[in-house]
Write a protein that holds these residues in place. Structure first.
Motif, PDB file in Angstrom:
ATOM      1  N   VAL A   1      -7.367  -4.121  -8.499  1.00 33.44           N
ATOM      2  CA  VAL A   1      -6.020  -4.708  -8.536  1.00 33.44           C
ATOM      3  C   VAL A   1      -5.013  -3.569  -8.691  1.00 33.44           C
ATOM      4  N   ALA A   2      -4.101  -3.451  -7.724  1.00 38.96           N
ATOM      5  CA  ALA A   2      -3.123  -2.353  -7.732  1.00 38.96           C
ATOM      6  C   ALA A   2      -1.770  -2.899  -7.273  1.00 38.96           C
ATOM      7  N   VAL A   3      -1.177  -3.733  -8.115  1.00 40.09           N
ATOM      8  CA  VAL A   3       0.065  -4.412  -7.700  1.00 40.09           C
ATOM      9  C   VAL A   3       1.269  -3.961  -8.521  1.00 40.09           C
TER      10      VAL A   3
ATOM     11  N   ILE B   1      -5.466  -6.180   0.675  1.00 36.33           N
ATOM     12  CA  ILE B   1      -4.795  -7.485   0.758  1.00 36.33           C
ATOM     13  C   ILE B   1      -3.381  -7.298   0.213  1.00 36.33           C
ATOM     14  N   GLU B   2      -2.405  -7.254   1.109  1.00 34.71           N
ATOM     15  CA  GLU B   2      -1.023  -6.910   0.720  1.00 34.71           C
ATOM     16  C   GLU B   2      -0.111  -8.116   0.961  1.00 34.71           C
ATOM     17  N   GLY B   3       0.649  -8.473  -0.079  1.00 35.61           N
ATOM     18  CA  GLY B   3       1.502  -9.662  -0.015  1.00 35.61           C
ATOM     19  C   GLY B   3       2.643  -9.551   0.975  1.00 35.61           C
TER      20      GLY B   3
ATOM     21  N   PRO C   1      -0.577 -12.871 -12.744  1.00 35.93           N
ATOM     22  CA  PRO C   1      -1.210 -14.118 -13.214  1.00 35.93           C
ATOM     23  C   PRO C   1      -1.819 -14.919 -12.056  1.00 35.93           C
ATOM     24  N   VAL C   2      -2.761 -14.305 -11.357  1.00 35.05           N
ATOM     25  CA  VAL C   2      -3.408 -14.999 -10.235  1.00 35.05           C
ATOM     26  C   VAL C   2      -4.571 -15.825 -10.801  1.00 35.05           C
ATOM     27  N   PRO C   3      -4.604 -17.140 -10.545  1.00 41.55           N
ATOM     28  CA  PRO C   3      -5.683 -17.971 -11.094  1.00 41.55           C
ATOM     29  C   PRO C   3      -7.059 -17.418 -10.743  1.00 41.55           C
TER      30      PRO C   3
ATOM     31  N   MET D   1      11.928   5.649 -11.288  1.00 38.18           N
ATOM     32  CA  MET D   1      10.867   6.161 -10.410  1.00 38.18           C
ATOM     33  C   MET D   1       9.693   6.573 -11.297  1.00 38.18           C
ATOM     34  N   GLN D   2       8.483   6.167 -10.918  1.00 37.84           N
ATOM     35  CA  GLN D   2       7.335   6.396 -11.801  1.00 37.84           C
ATOM     36  C   GLN D   2       6.417   7.462 -11.221  1.00 37.84           C
ATOM     37  N   PHE D   3       6.771   8.706 -11.522  1.00 37.14           N
ATOM     38  CA  PHE D   3       5.990   9.851 -11.035  1.00 37.14           C
ATOM     39  C   PHE D   3       5.919  10.901 -12.134  1.00 37.14           C
TER      40      PHE D   3
ATOM     41  N   SER E   1       1.206  -9.600   4.637  1.00 34.88           N
ATOM     42  CA  SER E   1       1.709 -10.965   4.381  1.00 34.88           C
ATOM     43  C   SER E   1       0.582 -11.832   3.828  1.00 34.88           C
ATOM     44  N   ALA E   2      -0.191 -11.263   2.940  1.00 37.66           N
ATOM     45  CA  ALA E   2      -1.347 -11.972   2.367  1.00 37.66           C
ATOM     46  C   ALA E   2      -1.270 -11.888   0.843  1.00 37.66           C
ATOM     47  N   THR E   3      -0.446 -12.736   0.251  1.00 42.85           N
ATOM     48  CA  THR E   3      -0.333 -12.732  -1.206  1.00 42.85           C
ATOM     49  C   THR E   3      -1.558 -13.403  -1.816  1.00 42.85           C
TER      50      THR E   3
ATOM     51  N   PRO F   1       1.153   2.762  -3.024  1.00 40.35           N
ATOM     52  CA  PRO F   1       0.501   4.080  -3.039  1.00 40.35           C
ATOM     53  C   PRO F   1      -0.876   4.059  -3.685  1.00 40.35           C
ATOM     54  N   ILE F   2      -1.048   3.340  -4.790  1.00 39.29           N
ATOM     55  CA  ILE F   2      -2.373   3.317  -5.432  1.00 39.29           C
ATOM     56  C   ILE F   2      -3.382   2.672  -4.493  1.00 39.29           C
ATOM     57  N   GLY F   3      -3.017   1.508  -3.956  1.00 41.18           N
ATOM     58  CA  GLY F   3      -3.931   0.774  -3.078  1.00 41.18           C
ATOM     59  C   GLY F   3      -4.337   1.600  -1.870  1.00 41.18           C
ATOM     60  N   MET F   4      -3.365   2.271  -1.229  1.00 40.13           N
ATOM     61  CA  MET F   4      -3.693   2.969   0.015  1.00 40.13           C
ATOM     62  C   MET F   4      -4.470   4.253  -0.260  1.00 40.13           C
TER      63      MET F   4
HETATM   64  N1  NAD Z   1       1.064   9.648  -4.828  1.00 38.80           N
HETATM   65  C1  NAD Z   1       1.781   9.198  -5.830  1.00 38.80           C
HETATM   66  O1  NAD Z   1       2.757   9.786  -6.254  1.00 38.80           O
HETATM   67  C2  NAD Z   1       1.369   7.929  -6.495  1.00 38.80           C
HETATM   68  C3  NAD Z   1       0.126   7.381  -6.247  1.00 38.80           C
HETATM   69  C4  NAD Z   1      -0.186   6.196  -6.875  1.00 38.80           C
HETATM   70  C5  NAD Z   1       0.725   5.613  -7.722  1.00 38.80           C
HETATM   71  N2  NAD Z   1       1.918   6.167  -7.956  1.00 38.80           N
HETATM   72  C6  NAD Z   1       2.908   5.503  -8.855  1.00 38.80           C
HETATM   73  O2  NAD Z   1       2.375   4.296  -9.356  1.00 38.80           O
HETATM   74  C7  NAD Z   1       3.267   3.226  -9.025  1.00 38.80           C
HETATM   75  C8  NAD Z   1       2.494   1.959  -8.870  1.00 38.80           C
HETATM   76  O3  NAD Z   1       1.743   1.954  -7.671  1.00 38.80           O
HETATM   77  P1  NAD Z   1       1.167   0.587  -7.073  1.00 38.80           P
HETATM   78  O4  NAD Z   1       0.610   0.903  -5.742  1.00 38.80           O
HETATM   79  O5  NAD Z   1       0.327  -0.110  -8.069  1.00 38.80           O
HETATM   80  O6  NAD Z   1       2.450  -0.339  -7.035  1.00 38.80           O
HETATM   81  P2  NAD Z   1       3.572  -0.686  -5.947  1.00 38.80           P
HETATM   82  O7  NAD Z   1       4.520  -1.572  -6.657  1.00 38.80           O
HETATM   83  O8  NAD Z   1       4.102   0.527  -5.291  1.00 38.80           O
HETATM   84  O9  NAD Z   1       2.774  -1.522  -4.832  1.00 38.80           O
HETATM   85  C9  NAD Z   1       2.159  -2.752  -5.141  1.00 38.80           C
HETATM   86  C10 NAD Z   1       1.976  -3.596  -3.890  1.00 38.80           C
HETATM   87  O10 NAD Z   1       1.289  -4.774  -4.258  1.00 38.80           O
HETATM   88  C11 NAD Z   1       1.826  -5.867  -3.538  1.00 38.80           C
HETATM   89  N3  NAD Z   1       1.522  -7.113  -4.284  1.00 38.80           N
HETATM   90  C12 NAD Z   1       2.056  -7.530  -5.470  1.00 38.80           C
HETATM   91  N4  NAD Z   1       1.495  -8.706  -5.843  1.00 38.80           N
HETATM   92  C13 NAD Z   1       0.585  -9.039  -4.883  1.00 38.80           C
HETATM   93  C14 NAD Z   1      -0.318 -10.124  -4.707  1.00 38.80           C
HETATM   94  N5  NAD Z   1      -0.420 -11.146  -5.583  1.00 38.80           N
HETATM   95  N6  NAD Z   1      -1.099 -10.156  -3.589  1.00 38.80           N
HETATM   96  C15 NAD Z   1      -1.040  -9.138  -2.690  1.00 38.80           C
HETATM   97  N7  NAD Z   1      -0.195  -8.084  -2.818  1.00 38.80           N
HETATM   98  C16 NAD Z   1       0.604  -8.021  -3.892  1.00 38.80           C
HETATM   99  C17 NAD Z   1       3.304  -5.546  -3.425  1.00 38.80           C
HETATM  100  O11 NAD Z   1       3.889  -6.215  -2.320  1.00 38.80           O
HETATM  101  C18 NAD Z   1       3.290  -4.021  -3.251  1.00 38.80           C
HETATM  102  O12 NAD Z   1       3.284  -3.631  -1.895  1.00 38.80           O
HETATM  103  C19 NAD Z   1       3.967   3.712  -7.765  1.00 38.80           C
HETATM  104  O13 NAD Z   1       5.179   3.061  -7.561  1.00 38.80           O
HETATM  105  C20 NAD Z   1       4.145   5.162  -8.061  1.00 38.80           C
HETATM  106  O14 NAD Z   1       5.301   5.322  -8.848  1.00 38.80           O
HETATM  107  C21 NAD Z   1       2.254   7.321  -7.355  1.00 38.80           C
END
Ligand code: NAD
Ligand code: FAD
Length: 472
Positions: A260-262, A199-201, A148-150, A308-310, A230-232, A180-183
């Motif tokens: 958005v991948a949070v 941008i990682e919180g 819920p980011v404004p 665990m979500q895999f 450290s950038a929420t 993992p999704i973001g990177m």
């Molecule tokens: N290679 C793989 O197996 C793979 C790849 C992608 C995803 N996945 C699965 O999908 C799941 C979800 O992945 P994900 O990367 O979305 O979630 P995640 O929960 O692993 O990471 C989300 C990141 O967003 C940050 N965050 C949250 N709110 C924020 C905000 N307002 N501002 C900035 N940063 C914020 C968190 O600190 C966290 O580091 C993973 O846990 C995994 O189970 C797996």
């Protein structure tokens, strides 16, 4: 309304649901499978498959610039972003038939393409069908969590469900979330020619071993990705092509597109769980070690179960459920041997406990065996020298392994085998790996565990000297 009675009802045709349905029907159970959206679920359509395909396109572009050390003149890749997306779709299309309605109907499953909702403890309504089942498996997966980011609601943004449809190359992709999704998406887009800011919180790849994660982050930064920690994200504004994200400490990030991948939220909203006495929390459906919900006739697996979500976890759960439901053999879901991997380059893989977790649990009993990629001949020959393995060992048995480097996701499987079967480090040391392979890294880690015992051991030296005196 058509009334259907069946042995097993599976809700959701993703990685978990499809595996349960295929296994159960082939073993003689009558099975009904509900899918409200796309057969194959997240992994095939919006997750593992398209993300790995896009990473592969990025890798192909990167390879054109990475051969100078081997005498191959770097050339700037001419990336056709839309064609890269065609490749992603082609990969999905190639795998799709395995998950298709036709295949499951041929196996004997009754497939109903509707969302299901409970109307009673063992009854589910799906469109014009009411299905009563002896056992029900909820395999409804998860969806992207949108925080819920404004401003976020009013600004065009992508999630994993929409980013793979984008055909024009983003000039500058902002990614909120460094998991993992973001990177993975950051590296794929960077290598395909986009500017990327993550941008990682808290800490990027923050669930992983910090030393090993830092090796990945250094490489991503060296590849031109800006990773701000450290950038929420606190506020989002702008319009297509001109987006601004403001962090809680006032930092401002500007880009053309926003992903958005949070994290994820379990898909439970449509299920009307109360009608069946099934409890859930924010994480997902509450299950016991046998994956039973608070309604003992109903199970939950995969992402919906909130652990665990895999994809391989959903598949593992499916195997346990088949054992439990078809043969009445209670099965306990474990997590100690479940691996995970992030498919950036270098890859980052983990099974069991990290060093910090193992230290917390075992204290001074913990020994850490380590081996670096730059001592592996195949790594040297191919230029993949960045990386390391750490194996956490207690009483001669591995309790965890972390690998960062080329093919880490492949290499980690051995340690899952070892942990799942309670193998000792000696079992890995006894293995012979072909030379020169990355697989030798695993053996050398076991060797690193035994080396001090053999080479720095006065008793061993005394025995060897005595034997040598007596040998003819
Ligand atoms: N290679 C793989 O197996 C793979 C790849 C992608 C995803 N996945 C699965 O999908 C799941 C979800 O992945 P994900 O990367 O979305 O979630 P995640 O929960 O692993 O990471 C989300 C990141 O967003 C940050 N965050 C949250 N709110 C924020 C905000 N307002 N501002 C900035 N940063 C914020 C968190 O600190 C966290 O580091 C993973 O846990 C995994 O189970 C797996
Ligand atoms: C970008 C991304 C990359 C990923 N990469 C990897 C990876 O490399 N490796 C890995 O192991 N995992 C990866 N994952 C995670 C993986 O995709 C999930 O863990 C996996 O898909 C979970 O399978 P599932 O069967 O639990 O759910 P899903 O695959 O999500 O399937 C659930 C299905 O249920 C359907 N459904 C929902 N509600 C209902 C209802 N009420 N009635 C009927 N049908 C319903 C949905 O439409 C969906 O098709 C990734 C995820 C994402 C988002």
């Amino acid at each position: 309304m058509e009334s259907i009675k069946t042995d097993l009802l599976v809700i959701g045709a993703g990685s978990g649901g499809l595996s349960v349905a295929a296994g159960a029907v082939q073993m003689g159970a009558s099975v009904v499978l509900l899918e409200g959206h796309k057969m194959g679920g997240d992994c095939l359509n919006y997750g593992c498959v398209p993300s790995k395909a896009l990473l592969a396109a990025g890798q192909a572009a990167h390879a054109m610039q990475a051969g100078a050390a081997m005498g191959v003149t770097p050339v700037a890749p001419d990336v056709d972003f839309a064609a890269a997306k065609d490749h992603v779709q082609a990969v999905i299309d190639t795998i799709k038939p395995v998950d298709s309605q036709e295949r499951f109907e041929e196996l004997g499953v009754r497939v109903i393409r509707e969302y299901g909702a409970f109307t009673g403890p063992q009854t589910v309504q799906a469109g014009a069908h009411e299905i009563t089942a002896r056992r029900i498996v909820i395999a409804t997966g998860s969806s992207p969590f949108v925080p819920p980011v404004p401003g976020l609601e009013d600004v065009p943004s992508f999630t994993n469900e929409t980013i793979f449809d984008l055909r024009e190359r983003p000039e500058h992709l902002l990614i909120i979330g460094g998991g993992p999704i973001g990177m993975e998406m950051a590296q794929a887009h960077r290598r395909l020619g986009c500017k990327v800011t993550v941008i990682e919180g808290q800490k990027a790849l923050g669930r992983d071993d910090p030393e090993m994660a830092a090796i990945v982050l250094d490489r991503l930064r060296a590849g031109g990705i800006v990773i701000e920690e450290s950038a929420t994200a606190e506020k989002v504004s702008g319009s297509n092509g001109n987006i601004e994200v403001v962090a809680t400490d006032g930092r401002v990030f500007k880009g053309s597109h926003l992903l958005v991948a949070v994290g994820r939220k379990a898909n439970t909203d449509r299920l009307n769980l109360d009608a069946a006495g099934i409890e859930s929390s924010k994480a997902g459906i509450k299950v016991d070690a046998r994956l039973r919900s608070t309604n003992p006739k109903v199970y939950a697996i995969g992402d919906a179960a909130g652990g665990m979500q895999f994809t391989h976890v959903a598949g593992y759960h499916a195997g346990l459920i088949i054992r439990e439901v078809l043969f009445g053999l209670p099965a306990k879901a474990k997590t100690v041997h479940i691996p995970r991997a992030t498919y950036t380059s270098p890859e980052l893989a983990q099974v069991g406990l990290t060093e910090v977790e193992a230290h917390r649990k075992y204290g001074v009993k913990l020994e850490v065996a380590r081996f670096d990629y730059h001592h592996n001949d195949r790594a040297i020959a191919t230029g993949h020298v960045t990386g390391a393995i750490k194996v956490m060992v207690v009483g001669g048995k591995p309790v965890g392994a972390t690998i960062v480097g080329h093919q880490a996701g492949e290499l980690i499987a051995l340690w899952s085998l070892a942990i799942a079967n309670g193998l000792k480090m000696s079992a890995v040391a006894n293995m012979v790996a072909p030379y020169p392979t990355f697989a030798e890294i695993n053996k050398r880690a076991a060797g690193a565990y035994f080396s001090p015992r053999l080479f720095d051991n006065a008793w061993v030296k005394r025995v060897v000297r005595a034997v040598q005196r007596w040998l003819p």
